[in-house]
Design an enzyme around this catalytic site. Structure first.
Site, PDB file in Angstrom:
ATOM      1  N   GLY A  10       0.809  -1.225   0.000  1.00  0.00           N
ATOM      2  CA  GLY A  10       0.000   0.000   0.000  1.00  0.00           C
ATOM      3  C   GLY A  10       0.839   1.271   0.000  1.00  0.00           C
ATOM      4  CG  LEU A  12       1.883   3.676   6.155  1.00  0.00           C
ATOM      5  CD1 LEU A  12       2.886   4.823   6.322  1.00  0.00           C
ATOM      6  CD2 LEU A  12       0.854   3.710   7.296  1.00  0.00           C
ATOM      7  CE1 TYR A  61     -12.676  -0.977  -0.505  1.00  0.00           C
ATOM      8  CE2 TYR A  61     -14.526  -1.265   0.986  1.00  0.00           C
ATOM      9  CZ  TYR A  61     -14.028  -0.927  -0.249  1.00  0.00           C
ATOM     10  OH  TYR A  61     -14.893  -0.532  -1.249  1.00  0.00           O
ATOM     11  CE1 TYR A 125     -10.428   3.544   6.173  1.00  0.00           C
ATOM     12  CE2 TYR A 125     -10.692   5.841   6.813  1.00  0.00           C
ATOM     13  CZ  TYR A 125      -9.885   4.740   6.607  1.00  0.00           C
ATOM     14  OH  TYR A 125      -8.536   4.829   6.858  1.00  0.00           O
ATOM     15  CE  LYS A 129      -8.279   1.876   9.515  1.00  0.00           C
ATOM     16  NZ  LYS A 129      -7.225   0.845   9.406  1.00  0.00           N
TER      17      LYS A 129
HETATM   18  N1  LIG Z   1      -4.770   7.013   2.990  1.00  0.00           N
HETATM   19  C1  LIG Z   1      -5.068   7.846   3.982  1.00  0.00           C
HETATM   20  O1  LIG Z   1      -5.225   9.059   3.786  1.00  0.00           O
HETATM   21  C2  LIG Z   1      -5.193   7.324   5.390  1.00  0.00           C
HETATM   22  C3  LIG Z   1      -5.520   8.225   6.427  1.00  0.00           C
HETATM   23  C4  LIG Z   1      -5.603   7.748   7.726  1.00  0.00           C
HETATM   24  C5  LIG Z   1      -5.364   6.417   8.005  1.00  0.00           C
HETATM   25  N2  LIG Z   1      -5.075   5.557   6.981  1.00  0.00           N
HETATM   26  C6  LIG Z   1      -4.829   4.154   7.303  1.00  0.00           C
HETATM   27  O2  LIG Z   1      -3.470   3.894   6.979  1.00  0.00           O
HETATM   28  C7  LIG Z   1      -3.316   2.550   6.564  1.00  0.00           C
HETATM   29  C8  LIG Z   1      -2.603   2.515   5.229  1.00  0.00           C
HETATM   30  O3  LIG Z   1      -3.417   3.160   4.263  1.00  0.00           O
HETATM   31  P1  LIG Z   1      -2.969   3.250   2.736  1.00  0.00           P
HETATM   32  O4  LIG Z   1      -3.481   4.529   2.210  1.00  0.00           O
HETATM   33  O5  LIG Z   1      -1.516   2.905   2.637  1.00  0.00           O
HETATM   34  O6  LIG Z   1      -3.842   2.076   2.098  1.00  0.00           O
HETATM   35  P2  LIG Z   1      -3.731   1.480   0.619  1.00  0.00           P
HETATM   36  O7  LIG Z   1      -2.726   2.198  -0.195  1.00  0.00           O
HETATM   37  O8  LIG Z   1      -5.143   1.370   0.105  1.00  0.00           O
HETATM   38  O9  LIG Z   1      -3.156   0.021   0.872  1.00  0.00           O
HETATM   39  C9  LIG Z   1      -3.951  -0.943   1.451  1.00  0.00           C
HETATM   40  C10 LIG Z   1      -3.101  -2.137   1.765  1.00  0.00           C
HETATM   41  O10 LIG Z   1      -3.951  -3.076   2.421  1.00  0.00           O
HETATM   42  C11 LIG Z   1      -3.892  -4.317   1.735  1.00  0.00           C
HETATM   43  N3  LIG Z   1      -5.194  -4.977   1.822  1.00  0.00           N
HETATM   44  C12 LIG Z   1      -6.391  -4.505   1.393  1.00  0.00           C
HETATM   45  N4  LIG Z   1      -7.361  -5.412   1.649  1.00  0.00           N
HETATM   46  C13 LIG Z   1      -6.740  -6.462   2.255  1.00  0.00           C
HETATM   47  C14 LIG Z   1      -7.188  -7.707   2.756  1.00  0.00           C
HETATM   48  N5  LIG Z   1      -8.491  -8.086   2.682  1.00  0.00           N
HETATM   49  N6  LIG Z   1      -6.292  -8.547   3.301  1.00  0.00           N
HETATM   50  C15 LIG Z   1      -4.979  -8.207   3.382  1.00  0.00           C
HETATM   51  N7  LIG Z   1      -4.487  -7.049   2.914  1.00  0.00           N
HETATM   52  C16 LIG Z   1      -5.371  -6.181   2.368  1.00  0.00           C
HETATM   53  C17 LIG Z   1      -3.519  -3.986   0.305  1.00  0.00           C
HETATM   54  O11 LIG Z   1      -2.954  -5.125  -0.294  1.00  0.00           O
HETATM   55  P3  LIG Z   1      -3.076  -5.390  -1.912  1.00  0.00           P
HETATM   56  O12 LIG Z   1      -2.198  -4.368  -2.558  1.00  0.00           O
HETATM   57  O13 LIG Z   1      -2.585  -6.779  -2.082  1.00  0.00           O
HETATM   58  O14 LIG Z   1      -4.529  -5.202  -2.225  1.00  0.00           O
HETATM   59  C18 LIG Z   1      -2.528  -2.838   0.537  1.00  0.00           C
HETATM   60  O15 LIG Z   1      -1.264  -3.370   0.851  1.00  0.00           O
HETATM   61  C19 LIG Z   1      -4.708   1.956   6.554  1.00  0.00           C
HETATM   62  O16 LIG Z   1      -4.899   1.243   7.743  1.00  0.00           O
HETATM   63  C20 LIG Z   1      -5.623   3.158   6.509  1.00  0.00           C
HETATM   64  O17 LIG Z   1      -6.870   2.887   7.093  1.00  0.00           O
HETATM   65  C21 LIG Z   1      -4.974   5.985   5.696  1.00  0.00           C
END
Ligand SMILES: NC(=O)c1ccc[n+]([C@@H]2O[C@H](COP(=O)([O-])OP(=O)(O)OC[C@H]3O[C@@H](n4cnc5c(N)ncnc54)[C@H](OP(=O)(O)O)[C@@H]3O)[C@@H](O)[C@H]2O)c1
Length: 284
Positions: A10, A12, A61, A125, A129
């Protein structure tokens, strides 16, 4: 330190892989293809096999609007999948660091959210969480939950990348000016998360780049720093309806992070470092 990372592919996760390597940690990096969080048995297996000191659960997700129309999937991955990881962590006696979000708050406050403020998410979402946080605290009282916000980085789709793309082809763009938060560079956050594991952190910690802005302010800074001539027009959320309701104000207080003597750079400084390593839209 032995670390097992869920969500390594992902936005992060890719910076977490780098940060763990830079730190000399022994990392097992997993994507959904290696272990789907919903598969309890597989999750247990990978944790037993990798015998981590720390598990970092970045997988989620994380499509905020997608969660609104896929409520079951949001809860299956973000709450029940996280529970699968926590139960396996308890069995393996591994520590767990769970990444959560500013969207567990409703956004009605006018001063930064403290870690003890009540969860009251506005959308599915944030709700998935928030319910995960509650369950995980019951299963693993010594868990570390890190809430962060508005992530941007080189590992995938993010707000600055979208603005750069759109601003390179349009003379004017409209951006909402009534949602306030703290943009956070994944490279900065990843190194803080690895530090928190080494510091044996526990409880809820808020971690984001310092300062805050609206999406409009953020877009203005992106355009200005990139030397583009595009006009940025402030608009309201009501003018740009999206499937998920978002908090109007989700600034997180840095006090919990400062307690570990960690201070993150400003979001403007982080943005400059992000842009330095981002090729111009014409070259992408
Ligand atoms: N993006 C934001 O602005 C934001 C803000 C606050 C908090 N967060 C939190 O920060 C964390 C990282 O976010 P991100 O933006 O890096 O997310 P992201 O880019 O959407 O990446 C999601 C990751 O989760 C994996 N994943 C999704 N569904 C899965 C499942 N069923 N089983 C196992 N792995 C699964 C994906 O794997 P695949 O590539 O194999 O699908 C990918 O590695 C998350 O917990 C999110 O809630 C994000």
């Amino acid at each position: 330190m032995r670390v097992t990372l869920f969500g390594a592919s992902g936005l992060l996760g890719q910076d977490l892989v780098r940060a763990a390597h830079d730190n000399g940690d022994d990392l097992t990096a997993l994507s959904s293809k290696d272990a789907d969080l919903r598969d309890r048995q597989r999750v247990g297996e990978v944790i037993r096999d990798s015998r981590p000191d720390w598990i970092i659960l970045s997988a989620a997700y994380a499509d905020v609007d997608g969660c609104e129309s896929n409520r079951d999937l949001a809860f299956a991955v973000n709450r029940d999948g996280a529970v699968n990881v926590a139960e396996a962590a308890r069995e393996a006696r591994s520590r767990l660091l769970f990444i959560s979000t500013d969207y567990v708050f409703d956004g009605t406050k006018a001063s930064p959210y403290e870690t003890g403020d009540a969860r009251n998410p506005a959308g599915v979402y944030g709700e998935s969480k928030a319910r995960a946080e509650e369950r995980l605290l019951e299963i693993l009282p010594d868990i570390c939950i890190v809430r962060t916000s508005w992530l941007f980085g080189h590992g995938g789709k993010c707000f600055p990348a979208t603005i750069l793309k759109v601003a390179s082809i349009r003379p004017e763009i409209s951006v909402v000016n009534d949602q306030r938060g703290s943009p956070t560079f994944t490279a900065d956050l990843a190194s803080v998360l690895v530090q928190l594991c080494h510091l044996s952190a526990h409880g809820i910690v808020h971690a984001n780049n310092s300062g805050n802005c609206t999406w409009y302010d953020f877009a203005v800074e992106i355009v200005r720093e990139s030397g583009l001539a595009t006009m940025v027009k402030p608009v309201t959320t009501a003018e740009f309806p999206r499937p998920a309701k978002r908090p109007a104000y989700s600034v997180l207080s840095p006090a919990s992070l400062n307690n570990y003597n960690i201070h993150m750079p400003t979001w403007q400084n982080a943005l400059r470092r992000y842009l330095e390593k981002t090729p111009p839209a014409s070259a992408r």
